[in-house]
Write an enzyme that holds these catalytic residues in place. Structure first.
Site, mmCIF file in Angstrom:
data_model
loop_
_atom_site.group_PDB
_atom_site.id
_atom_site.type_symbol
_atom_site.label_atom_id
_atom_site.label_comp_id
_atom_site.label_asym_id
_atom_site.label_seq_id
_atom_site.Cartn_x
_atom_site.Cartn_y
_atom_site.Cartn_z
ATOM 1 N N GLU A 153 -6.506 -0.998 -3.405
ATOM 2 C CA GLU A 153 -6.260 0.424 -3.119
ATOM 3 C C GLU A 153 -7.552 1.232 -3.167
ATOM 4 O OE1 GLU A 153 -2.815 1.643 -5.377
ATOM 5 O OE2 GLU A 153 -1.778 -0.217 -4.844
ATOM 6 N N PRO A 164 -8.481 -8.848 4.730
ATOM 7 C CA PRO A 164 -9.322 -8.970 5.911
ATOM 8 C C PRO A 164 -10.530 -8.018 5.861
ATOM 9 C CG PRO A 164 -7.009 -8.625 6.533
ATOM 10 C CD PRO A 164 -7.121 -8.398 5.062
ATOM 11 N N HIS A 210 14.996 -1.877 -7.118
ATOM 12 C CA HIS A 210 13.607 -1.741 -7.534
ATOM 13 C C HIS A 210 13.378 -2.525 -8.817
ATOM 14 C CE1 HIS A 210 10.022 0.937 -8.857
ATOM 15 N NE2 HIS A 210 9.618 0.080 -7.946
ATOM 16 N N GLU A 264 10.212 -2.575 -11.072
ATOM 17 C CA GLU A 264 8.833 -2.284 -11.495
ATOM 18 C C GLU A 264 8.567 -3.097 -12.750
ATOM 19 O OE1 GLU A 264 5.994 -0.369 -10.333
ATOM 20 O OE2 GLU A 264 5.355 -1.778 -11.890
ATOM 21 N N GLU A 312 1.709 -3.410 -5.124
ATOM 22 C CA GLU A 312 0.616 -4.010 -5.915
ATOM 23 C C GLU A 312 0.690 -5.538 -5.787
ATOM 24 O OE1 GLU A 312 1.781 -0.343 -6.561
ATOM 25 O OE2 GLU A 312 2.878 -1.741 -7.814
ATOM 26 N N GLU A 370 2.826 -3.591 0.009
ATOM 27 C CA GLU A 370 1.858 -2.502 0.019
ATOM 28 C C GLU A 370 0.474 -3.132 0.229
ATOM 29 O OE1 GLU A 370 1.328 1.459 -2.745
ATOM 30 O OE2 GLU A 370 1.173 -0.484 -3.697
ATOM 31 N N GLU A 389 1.377 7.488 -0.984
ATOM 32 C CA GLU A 389 1.397 8.062 -2.331
ATOM 33 C C GLU A 389 0.068 8.717 -2.698
ATOM 34 O OE1 GLU A 389 2.521 4.557 -4.494
ATOM 35 O OE2 GLU A 389 0.471 3.836 -4.674
HETATM 36 C C1 NOJ Z 1 3.465 2.133 -7.234
HETATM 37 C C2 NOJ Z 1 4.195 1.969 -5.948
HETATM 38 O O1 NOJ Z 1 3.283 1.786 -4.884
HETATM 39 C C3 NOJ Z 1 5.048 3.169 -5.728
HETATM 40 O O2 NOJ Z 1 5.677 3.098 -4.481
HETATM 41 C C4 NOJ Z 1 6.039 3.276 -6.853
HETATM 42 O O3 NOJ Z 1 6.767 4.469 -6.704
HETATM 43 C C5 NOJ Z 1 5.350 3.286 -8.212
HETATM 44 N N1 NOJ Z 1 4.419 2.220 -8.307
HETATM 45 C C6 NOJ Z 1 6.342 3.148 -9.338
HETATM 46 O O4 NOJ Z 1 6.935 1.879 -9.294
HETATM 47 CA CA CA Z 2 0.752 1.346 -5.242
#
Ligand code: NOJ
Ligand code: CA
Length: 680
Positions: free
Chosen positions: A180, A197, A382, A384, A463, A481, A487
Site C-alpha cells: 500500500e 509487478p 467478513h 478481519e 492485505e 486488495e 479507503e
Molecule cells: C482494511 C481493509 O482494506 C478495509 O476494507 C477494511 O474495512 C478494514 N481493513 C477493516 O477490516
Molecule cells: Ca487495506
C-alpha cells in the site's frame, strides 16, 4: 568444439551447425518477435537473455538456487540437453475479464548438469508467448538432495540496461505497509527493492513488466537492484531466515516478463493466467460475480465505528437499511464489517480477541440473513484477522460453517498489520511472526480457499499476498486488495493522487483483479485534507478500468439517492466479461478500456486521465459491424475539474456504429464511463 560439449541433443547440434553464429539454446514466441536464449557462461553459471524484434532487451542474467544443507545450484554447470514443444489451445474462464483465453507458446526445457565433482542437476522450463515469457526451475529428487530441502536464496537476475531514459513504475518491497504505497515513477537508478509487478518503459517505447505466476509451495520475491540494472529475486524469508521449505522434486513458481510494444498492449496480456494450472475445484457455478454495497465507507469516514458503542456501524437495523437499498437497486450483496466480537479496543494490535462466530449484542446474524433472503440479497461475510492467523485458523472451519448455514456466498478476509507481523503458533505453541508474502502465509491463503470452497464460499482477500493468477486454479479466489484502494481517500496521508488509478492498470492490475471499491459520489466533505481526487465521471470509469468480478458501490445509500444519474451507471455496469480490450493509454497518464458484458451484446468503455486534461479519439471498431448502438455517455461537463468542479457530470446519448470514432474530452483528473447497448 564448444557446441558439442554443450549440446547433447543431436537436433540442436544440427541446428547450430547450420547457424554457427547461434549461441546457446534459443526459443522464440509464436510470432517470432520475442527470442529468449539460455546458456552457461565461462564459469558454468546458467543464464538467459531476451530480445524483441531483433533488439536485445535483457542482457544475460544469472540463474540459480542456493540451499541450507546442499551444494548450491548456481555455477559449474553445462547444458546436458534440451527439449522443445509447442502448444496452442484455448481454454475457458468460469468468470473473468475475457471468456476464452488462448494459450499459444513455444516451450524449451534446458537440462543443466554439474561439471564439478559434486553431482547436481536441475532443469529450466521456459515458455515464450507473443506477450512475454516465463520460466521456472525444476529440481528433481537426486542423491544428496533427497526429501526435505531448505532454500536460502534464489539468484535469478532480471537484467536491464541502466539507461536514464528507462522509466520504472514501482512500489518499495519489504516495507511496513505491504503493497500500500504510492507508485514511484523514476529511472532505474532510484530503485532498491521493489515489489512485483514492476513495469518499465525502455527508451525504444517497449514496455516490460516483471512478476511471477502460480505462487504456491514457495515464497514471494521482491526485486533487489544489486548493481545498476541488475535486479535479483530476493525471496521473502520465514521467521527463522529460511526462504523456502520444500522437498524434492519441486518446481518454483514461474518468473515472468511481459513484453509489449506499447503501454496499452501490456493490458491485453493473458500471460499470468496462462502460466497457472487449470481449475482444481470442478464445478464452480456457485462462484458468482456481482456488485455489493456495505457498512464500510461510514467507518472509513468516521461516521460510524467498527467497535461497539453509540456509533457502532454493524447493527441489525443498519444492515436492514442497506439490504433495503440493495434490493431496491439490484445489488446482490451487502457487506457488514464489525458485527462479530473482537473489534473493541486496539484491535489492530490484538487479533487474538476476534471471535468469528460470536455476534455483538446489537447484531442478530440470523435476523439479518433471513431478512436479506426475503429480499433476494445476500450478506457478504467478513473475517478481519488483524493478521493473527494463529487465532483465526482454529476457528476457521466453524466460521465458514456458520456463514454457509445462513446463506453467505462471499467472505472478505483481512490481515491488517504491519508487513512481517502475521502471527502464527509453532508446534510448541510459541508465537512467531511471518511476512504477508512469505511461504507460511501463502500456504495459509490456500487453506482458507479450500475451507471456503468446501462450503461453496468465495474469497476476497484484503492485505493479501500479491496475486499471481491462482484464480485460474482456485476460481473461488475472486479478488483481493494489494494496493492503495479507495479507503486512502478517506484517511490517507496523503490521499491517492489523481495519477494513482492511471498507474494501477499497468502495474497492480496486471497481476489480477483488485477490490479497489470504487463509486464514491460524495467526493468531499469529510475534512479538507481528505477528498476523492477525481471528477464524478472518472469515479464511474473505475468500474470498467479496474477489473474485479465483484465490485463495490462503496458510498452511503443516502449519497447515492442524491446522485441518481451516477447511480444509474453503477447499477447498469457489468462485472463479468466476454472480452476486454485496452484501447489506448500511457502509464501514469491515461487509459481507455472496452469490455463486452458476459453473455450480452452490451459493451462498456471506461477512460480516465491523471491531473492533465486531455482529448481522446476512440475508434469503436470493436463493436459488431453493421449494428447500431445507443451510447449512454457519462462524461465530464464543460466546467469539470477535480479540484474546483468535480460534480460537473453530463449524461447524454448518441447513436453509434463500429465505423464511428468517439471523441472524448477528459477534465483534469476526469474520465468517461460509457454503456453501448444495441439500438432496438
Ligand atoms: C482494511 C481493509 O482494506 C478495509 O476494507 C477494511 O474495512 C478494514 N481493513 C477493516 O477490516
Ligand atoms: Ca487495506
Amino acid at each position: 568444439m564448444r557446441v558439442q560439449v554443450r549440446c547433447a541433443g543431436s537436433l540442436l547440434v544440427a541446428l547450430l551447425a547450420i547457424a554457427p553464429a547461434a549461441w546457446g539454446a534459443v526459443v522464440r514466441s509464436p510470432d517470432g518477435r520475442i527470442a529468449v536464449t539460455v546458456d552457461v557462461d565461462k564459469d558454468g553459471i546458467p543464464q538467459y537473455s531476451a530480445s524483441y524484434r531483433g533488439v536485445e532487451i535483457m542482457p544475460a542474467g544469472k540463474l540459480g538456487l542456493r540451499f541450507q544443507s546442499q551444494p548450491a545450484m548456481d555455477a559449474g554447470f553445462r547444458v546436458a540437453g534440451t527439449a522443445t514443444a509447442s502448444h496452442d489451445a484455448t481454454w475457458e474462464q468460469p468468470w473473468g475479464e475475457r471468456r476464452f483465453v488462448r494459450d499459444h507458446h513455444q516451450e524449451l526445457r534446458v537440462d543443466f548438469e554439474s561439471t564439478t565433482d559434486v553431482a547436481r542437476r536441475f532443469s529450466l522450463r521456459l515458455r515464450v508467448f507473443d506477450d512475454g515469457f516465463g520460466f521456472r526451475y525444476e529440481v528433481p529428487a537426486q542423491p544428496g538432495y533427497d526429501g526435505a530441502v531448505n532454500i536460502t536464496d534464489e539468484v535469478t537476475e532480471f537484467r536491464l540496461d541502466d539507461q536514464p531514459a528507462t522509466t520504472a513504475w514501482w512500489i518499495p518491497g519489504r516495507r511496513w505497509n505491504r503493497y500500500e504505497y504510492l507508485y514511484n515513477t523514476t529511472p532505474l537508478a532510484e530503485i532498491q527493492m521493489a515489489h512485483t509487478p514492476m513495469t518499465v518503459r525502455l527508451p525504444s517505447g517497449v514496455h516490460l513488466s516483471f512478476h511471477e505466476a502460480a505462487l504456491v509451495d514457495y515464497t514471494a520475491y521482491v526485486l533487489d537492484q544489486r548493481r545498476p540494472g541488475i535486479f535479483r529475486t530476493s525471496l521473502t524469508p520465514w521467521s527463522d531466515g529460511i526462504r523456502v521449505k520444500t522437498r524434492t522434486p519441486f518446481k518454483t513458481p514461474w518468473r515472468t516478463v511481459q513484453v509489449a510494444p506499447n503501454a496499452a498492449a501490456l493490458l491485453n496480456s493473458s500471460l499470468i493466467l496462462n502460466l497457472n494450472e487449470p481449475n482444481v475445484l470442478g464445478d464452480v457455478s456457485w462462484v458468482v460475480p456481482g456488485k455489493y454495497v456495505g457498512i464500510w465507507w461510514a467507518m472509513h469516514i468516521n461516521q460510524a465505528t467498527w467497535s461497539t458503542g453509540p456509533r457502532h456501524g454493524a447493527t441489525t437495523e443498519a444492515a436492514k437499511h442497506y439490504i433495503d437499498f440493495a434490493a431496491q437497486h439490484g445489488f446482490a450483496g451487502v457487506l457488514v464489517e464489525g458485527w462479530n466480537v473482537g473489534w473493541d479496543g486496539d484491535w489492530f494490535f490484538n487479533g487474538k480477541q476476534f471471535r468469528f462466530t460470536e455476534s455483538n449484542p446489537d447484531f442478530d446474524l440470523k435476523a439479518v440473513t433471513d431478512y436479506a433472503r426475503s429480499k433476494g440479497v445476500r450478506l457478504v461475510g467478513h473475517h478481519e484477522t488483524a493478521a493473527d492467523v494463529g487465532n483465526y485458523e482454529p476457528q476457521m472451519a466453524a466460521a465458514f460453517d456458520l456463514y454457509e448455514s445462513v446463506g453467505v456466498r462471499q467472505v472478505k478476509t483481512g490481515y491488517v498489520a504491519d508487513a512481517g507481523d502475521i502471527r502464527r503458533l509453532d508446534e510448541h505453541g510459541v508465537e512467531l511472526r511471518e511476512w504477508h508474502d512469505g511461504q507460511f502465509t501463502i500456504d495459509h491463503h490456500l487453506r482458507v480457499l479450500r475451507e471456503a470452497a468446501r462450503r461453496r464460499i468465495s474469497i476476497n482477500t484484503h492485505e493479501p499476498v500479491k496475486d499471481t493468477g491462482l484464480r485460474r486454479t482456485y476460481p473461488n479466489w475472486l479478488t483481493r486488495e494489494g494496493a492503495r484502494g479507495q479507503e486512502y481517500n478517506a484517511w490517507g496521508k496523503p490521499v491517492n493522487p489523481p495519477e494513482h488509478v492511471a498507474i494501477l492498470p499497468y502495474t497492480r492490475l496486471l497481476s489480477g483483479p483488485m477490490d479497489y471499491t470504487p463509486g464514491i459520489v460524495d467526493l468531499d466533505g469529510y475534512d479538507p485534507k481528505h477528498r476523492v481526487p477525481h471528477t464524478l465521471a472518472k469515479e464511474l470509469s473505475l468500474y470498467v478500468v479496474l477489473y474485479s468480478p465483484v465490485q463495490m458501490a462503496a458510498d452511503l445509500p443516502e449519497n447515492y439517492l442524491k446522485r441518481p444519474d451516477a447511480l444509474q451507471f453503477i447499477k447498469d455496469v457489468a462485472v463479468d466479461w466476454d472480452e476486454s480490450i485496452a484501447l489506448a493509454g500511457e502509464v501514469g497518464d491515461y487509459v481507455a478500456i472496452a469490455r463486452k458484458q458476459r453473455g450480452a451484446p452490451d459493451w462498456f468503455v471506461g477512460a480516465l486521465t491523471d491531473e492533465n486534461p486531455r482529448s481522446l479519439a476512440l475508434p469503436l471498431g470493436f463493436l459488431e459491424p453493421g449494428r447500431r448502438y445507443i451510447a449512454e455517455i457519462y462524461r465530464d461537463g464543460p466546467q469539470a475539474d477535480w479540484q474546483t468542479r468535480p460534480y460537473d457530470l453530463v449524461v447524454e446519448q448518441r447513436l453509434v456504429t463500429a465505423a464511428d470514432t468517439l471523441e472524448l474530452r477528459l477534465a483534469s483528473s476526469g474520465g468517461a464511463a460509457i454503456r453501448l447497448r444495441p439500438a432496438p
